[in-house]
Design a protein around this motif. Sequence first.
Motif, PDB file in Angstrom:
ATOM      1  N   GLY A  76       5.355 -78.548  50.812  1.00  0.00           N
ATOM      2  CA  GLY A  76       4.786 -79.250  49.662  1.00  0.00           C
ATOM      3  C   GLY A  76       4.907 -78.449  48.372  1.00  0.00           C
ATOM      4  N   ASP A  77       5.591 -77.303  48.431  1.00  0.00           N
ATOM      5  CA  ASP A  77       5.778 -76.504  47.213  1.00  0.00           C
ATOM      6  C   ASP A  77       6.929 -77.075  46.389  1.00  0.00           C
ATOM      7  OD1 ASP A  77       3.789 -74.769  48.017  1.00  0.00           O
ATOM      8  OD2 ASP A  77       5.181 -73.351  48.954  1.00  0.00           O
ATOM      9  N   PRO A  78       6.843 -76.954  45.059  1.00  0.00           N
ATOM     10  CA  PRO A  78       7.908 -77.506  44.215  1.00  0.00           C
ATOM     11  C   PRO A  78       9.249 -76.817  44.458  1.00  0.00           C
ATOM     12  CG  PRO A  78       6.179 -76.472  42.875  1.00  0.00           C
ATOM     13  CD  PRO A  78       5.762 -76.323  44.297  1.00  0.00           C
ATOM     14  N   THR A  79      10.317 -77.606  44.431  1.00  0.00           N
ATOM     15  CA  THR A  79      11.642 -77.018  44.608  1.00  0.00           C
ATOM     16  C   THR A  79      12.675 -77.832  43.832  1.00  0.00           C
ATOM     17  OG1 THR A  79      13.101 -75.994  46.262  1.00  0.00           O
ATOM     18  CG2 THR A  79      12.318 -78.222  46.758  1.00  0.00           C
ATOM     19  N   TYR A  80      13.922 -77.390  43.892  1.00  0.00           N
ATOM     20  CA  TYR A  80      15.005 -77.972  43.094  1.00  0.00           C
ATOM     21  C   TYR A  80      15.786 -79.006  43.891  1.00  0.00           C
ATOM     22  CZ  TYR A  80      17.592 -74.780  46.046  1.00  0.00           C
ATOM     23  OH  TYR A  80      18.096 -74.134  47.143  1.00  0.00           O
ATOM     24  N   ASN A  81      16.607 -79.735  43.171  1.00  0.00           N
ATOM     25  CA  ASN A  81      17.590 -80.599  43.814  1.00  0.00           C
ATOM     26  C   ASN A  81      18.860 -80.584  42.979  1.00  0.00           C
ATOM     27  OD1 ASN A  81      18.758 -83.658  44.195  1.00  0.00           O
ATOM     28  ND2 ASN A  81      17.929 -82.756  46.053  1.00  0.00           N
ATOM     29  N   VAL A  82      19.976 -80.329  43.632  1.00  0.00           N
ATOM     30  CA  VAL A  82      21.261 -80.343  42.931  1.00  0.00           C
ATOM     31  C   VAL A  82      22.138 -81.397  43.594  1.00  0.00           C
ATOM     32  CG1 VAL A  82      23.271 -78.989  42.208  1.00  0.00           C
ATOM     33  CG2 VAL A  82      21.041 -77.874  42.412  1.00  0.00           C
ATOM     34  N   GLY A  83      22.578 -82.369  42.814  1.00  0.00           N
ATOM     35  CA  GLY A  83      23.391 -83.459  43.351  1.00  0.00           C
ATOM     36  C   GLY A  83      24.803 -83.005  43.687  1.00  0.00           C
ATOM     37  N   PRO A  84      25.559 -83.837  44.398  1.00  0.00           N
ATOM     38  CA  PRO A  84      26.924 -83.494  44.805  1.00  0.00           C
ATOM     39  C   PRO A  84      27.839 -83.174  43.621  1.00  0.00           C
ATOM     40  CG  PRO A  84      26.250 -85.647  45.710  1.00  0.00           C
ATOM     41  CD  PRO A  84      25.137 -85.163  44.842  1.00  0.00           C
ATOM     42  N   ASP A  85      27.584 -83.773  42.460  1.00  0.00           N
ATOM     43  CA  ASP A  85      28.437 -83.487  41.295  1.00  0.00           C
ATOM     44  C   ASP A  85      27.847 -82.380  40.418  1.00  0.00           C
ATOM     45  OD1 ASP A  85      26.247 -84.698  40.163  1.00  0.00           O
ATOM     46  OD2 ASP A  85      27.403 -86.084  38.900  1.00  0.00           O
ATOM     47  N   GLY A  86      26.837 -81.658  40.939  1.00  0.00           N
ATOM     48  CA  GLY A  86      26.264 -80.536  40.198  1.00  0.00           C
ATOM     49  C   GLY A  86      25.133 -80.913  39.255  1.00  0.00           C
ATOM     50  N   THR A  87      24.723 -82.179  39.251  1.00  0.00           N
ATOM     51  CA  THR A  87      23.612 -82.581  38.384  1.00  0.00           C
ATOM     52  C   THR A  87      22.307 -81.977  38.909  1.00  0.00           C
ATOM     53  OG1 THR A  87      24.683 -84.673  37.850  1.00  0.00           O
ATOM     54  CG2 THR A  87      22.311 -84.554  37.468  1.00  0.00           C
ATOM     55  N   VAL A  88      21.603 -81.221  38.059  1.00  0.00           N
ATOM     56  CA  VAL A  88      20.329 -80.637  38.471  1.00  0.00           C
ATOM     57  C   VAL A  88      19.176 -81.571  38.114  1.00  0.00           C
ATOM     58  CG1 VAL A  88      21.239 -78.281  38.164  1.00  0.00           C
ATOM     59  CG2 VAL A  88      19.871 -79.318  36.328  1.00  0.00           C
ATOM     60  N   ASP A  89      18.101 -81.474  38.885  1.00  0.00           N
ATOM     61  CA  ASP A  89      16.901 -82.247  38.557  1.00  0.00           C
ATOM     62  C   ASP A  89      16.357 -81.764  37.207  1.00  0.00           C
ATOM     63  OD1 ASP A  89      16.050 -79.785  40.250  1.00  0.00           O
ATOM     64  OD2 ASP A  89      14.217 -80.395  39.240  1.00  0.00           O
ATOM     65  N   TRP A  90      15.570 -82.591  36.546  1.00  0.00           N
ATOM     66  CA  TRP A  90      15.057 -82.268  35.216  1.00  0.00           C
ATOM     67  C   TRP A  90      14.263 -80.963  35.204  1.00  0.00           C
ATOM     68  CZ3 TRP A  90      15.571 -82.955  30.266  1.00  0.00           C
ATOM     69  CH2 TRP A  90      14.545 -82.469  29.434  1.00  0.00           C
ATOM     70  N   TYR A  91      13.456 -80.710  36.236  1.00  0.00           N
ATOM     71  CA  TYR A  91      12.582 -79.533  36.255  1.00  0.00           C
ATOM     72  C   TYR A  91      13.402 -78.236  36.262  1.00  0.00           C
ATOM     73  CZ  TYR A  91       8.698 -82.689  36.854  1.00  0.00           C
ATOM     74  OH  TYR A  91       7.770 -83.679  36.646  1.00  0.00           O
ATOM     75  N   THR A  92      14.497 -78.245  37.000  1.00  0.00           N
ATOM     76  CA  THR A  92      15.367 -77.067  37.024  1.00  0.00           C
ATOM     77  C   THR A  92      15.901 -76.787  35.622  1.00  0.00           C
ATOM     78  OG1 THR A  92      16.005 -77.409  39.328  1.00  0.00           O
ATOM     79  CG2 THR A  92      17.535 -76.148  37.976  1.00  0.00           C
ATOM     80  N   PHE A  93      16.321 -77.835  34.943  1.00  0.00           N
ATOM     81  CA  PHE A  93      16.855 -77.688  33.592  1.00  0.00           C
ATOM     82  C   PHE A  93      15.769 -77.202  32.624  1.00  0.00           C
ATOM     83  CE2 PHE A  93      17.744 -79.358  29.346  1.00  0.00           C
ATOM     84  CZ  PHE A  93      18.929 -78.679  29.096  1.00  0.00           C
ATOM     85  N   SER A  94      14.604 -77.833  32.708  1.00  0.00           N
ATOM     86  CA  SER A  94      13.486 -77.444  31.851  1.00  0.00           C
ATOM     87  C   SER A  94      13.098 -75.988  32.126  1.00  0.00           C
ATOM     88  CB  SER A  94      12.308 -78.389  32.111  1.00  0.00           C
ATOM     89  OG  SER A  94      11.133 -77.899  31.514  1.00  0.00           O
ATOM     90  N   GLY A  95      13.082 -75.608  33.399  1.00  0.00           N
ATOM     91  CA  GLY A  95      12.749 -74.235  33.780  1.00  0.00           C
ATOM     92  C   GLY A  95      13.749 -73.233  33.238  1.00  0.00           C
ATOM     93  N   TYR A  96      15.016 -73.622  33.235  1.00  0.00           N
ATOM     94  CA  TYR A  96      16.054 -72.764  32.643  1.00  0.00           C
ATOM     95  C   TYR A  96      15.704 -72.459  31.181  1.00  0.00           C
ATOM     96  CZ  TYR A  96      20.212 -71.769  29.936  1.00  0.00           C
ATOM     97  OH  TYR A  96      21.067 -71.213  29.029  1.00  0.00           O
ATOM     98  N   ARG A  97      15.317 -73.501  30.454  1.00  0.00           N
ATOM     99  CA  ARG A  97      14.991 -73.311  29.037  1.00  0.00           C
ATOM    100  C   ARG A  97      13.734 -72.466  28.847  1.00  0.00           C
ATOM    101  NH1 ARG A  97      15.831 -79.026  26.137  1.00  0.00           N
ATOM    102  NH2 ARG A  97      13.736 -79.249  26.951  1.00  0.00           N
ATOM    103  N   ARG A  98      12.696 -72.779  29.628  1.00  0.00           N
ATOM    104  CA  ARG A  98      11.419 -72.051  29.477  1.00  0.00           C
ATOM    105  C   ARG A  98      11.559 -70.602  29.906  1.00  0.00           C
ATOM    106  NH1 ARG A  98       8.156 -74.873  26.069  1.00  0.00           N
ATOM    107  NH2 ARG A  98       8.960 -76.984  26.239  1.00  0.00           N
ATOM    108  N   TYR A  99      12.274 -70.378  30.991  1.00  0.00           N
ATOM    109  CA  TYR A  99      12.497 -68.998  31.436  1.00  0.00           C
ATOM    110  C   TYR A  99      13.143 -68.191  30.312  1.00  0.00           C
ATOM    111  CZ  TYR A  99      14.264 -64.843  33.630  1.00  0.00           C
ATOM    112  OH  TYR A  99      14.523 -63.521  33.896  1.00  0.00           O
ATOM    113  N   HIS A 100      14.173 -68.764  29.695  1.00  0.00           N
ATOM    114  CA  HIS A 100      14.894 -68.003  28.679  1.00  0.00           C
ATOM    115  C   HIS A 100      14.135 -67.899  27.366  1.00  0.00           C
ATOM    116  CE1 HIS A 100      18.103 -68.351  31.668  1.00  0.00           C
ATOM    117  NE2 HIS A 100      18.447 -67.180  31.187  1.00  0.00           N
ATOM    118  N   SER A 101      13.101 -68.707  27.171  1.00  0.00           N
ATOM    119  CA  SER A 101      12.319 -68.479  25.959  1.00  0.00           C
ATOM    120  C   SER A 101      11.147 -67.527  26.213  1.00  0.00           C
ATOM    121  CB  SER A 101      11.880 -69.795  25.309  1.00  0.00           C
ATOM    122  OG  SER A 101      10.856 -70.384  26.026  1.00  0.00           O
ATOM    123  N   ASP A 102      10.606 -67.448  27.434  1.00  0.00           N
ATOM    124  CA  ASP A 102       9.389 -66.643  27.628  1.00  0.00           C
ATOM    125  C   ASP A 102       9.491 -65.482  28.617  1.00  0.00           C
ATOM    126  OD1 ASP A 102       7.328 -67.884  25.899  1.00  0.00           O
ATOM    127  OD2 ASP A 102       7.903 -69.678  27.008  1.00  0.00           O
TER     128      ASP A 102
END
Length: 168
Positions: A41-67
């Motif tokens: 039940g812990d949050p995790t990522y999902n990457v589609g067959p064409d490399g599309t990442v779920d929104w949270y992974t993308f948002s996390g990428y941005r937040r990680y690099h700002s903070d």
Amino acid sequence: MFRGILVAGFLVLASGVAFSEPPGDPKSVASEDGKYADANGDPTYNVGPDGTVDWYTFSGYRRYHSDCHVCHGPDGLGSSYAPALTESVKRISYVDFIGVVANGRKEVNAAKQNVMPAFGTNKNVMCYLDDIYIYLRARSTDAIGRGRPAKKAAKPASFIEAEKACMG
Ligand code: HEC
């Protein structure tokens, strides 16, 4: 389905002193409006067959690099000052991760003076902590490479609602 760690006022249950059980397999087994969960039940990522990442992974990428990036290095890889969080998320549980970020931690001895600041009152971090955790999990298994994910899923309605409620 998701564990309620972040509630109004950022009540954080874990004190982060003694680490509890290690995290489970980051493989996603369930999803709800574009947010994925592992078997615990812990949050995790999902990457589609064409490399599309779920929104949270993308948002996390941005937040990680700002903070976090200034101390923990680009792409979660660590620096001479602070550990590689891509490794930390393989070792410490979701609850402990949240606890360390909210409460901070110090290792100060003769050889070291490294301080992890407490972010518990910083909304720009606390409102996006699942996102950062999800991004780091994706990096920890090499499900995504270094740098900005090229393709991302649309921003889910529940993300927009939670963001509004959290940021106020
Ligand atoms: C000012 C520098 C600094 C910033 C900014 C920072 N950290 Fe840290 N962090 C550290 C240091 C140093 C440690 C190691 C502390 C220790 O050894 O006790 C650490 C430890 C951690 C740990 C524990 C790692 C482990 O393996 O036990 C986590 C989790 C963590 N940081 C997450 C984050 C996140 C997420 C962010 C961004 C929101 C962040 N940190 C921002 C300096 C920083």
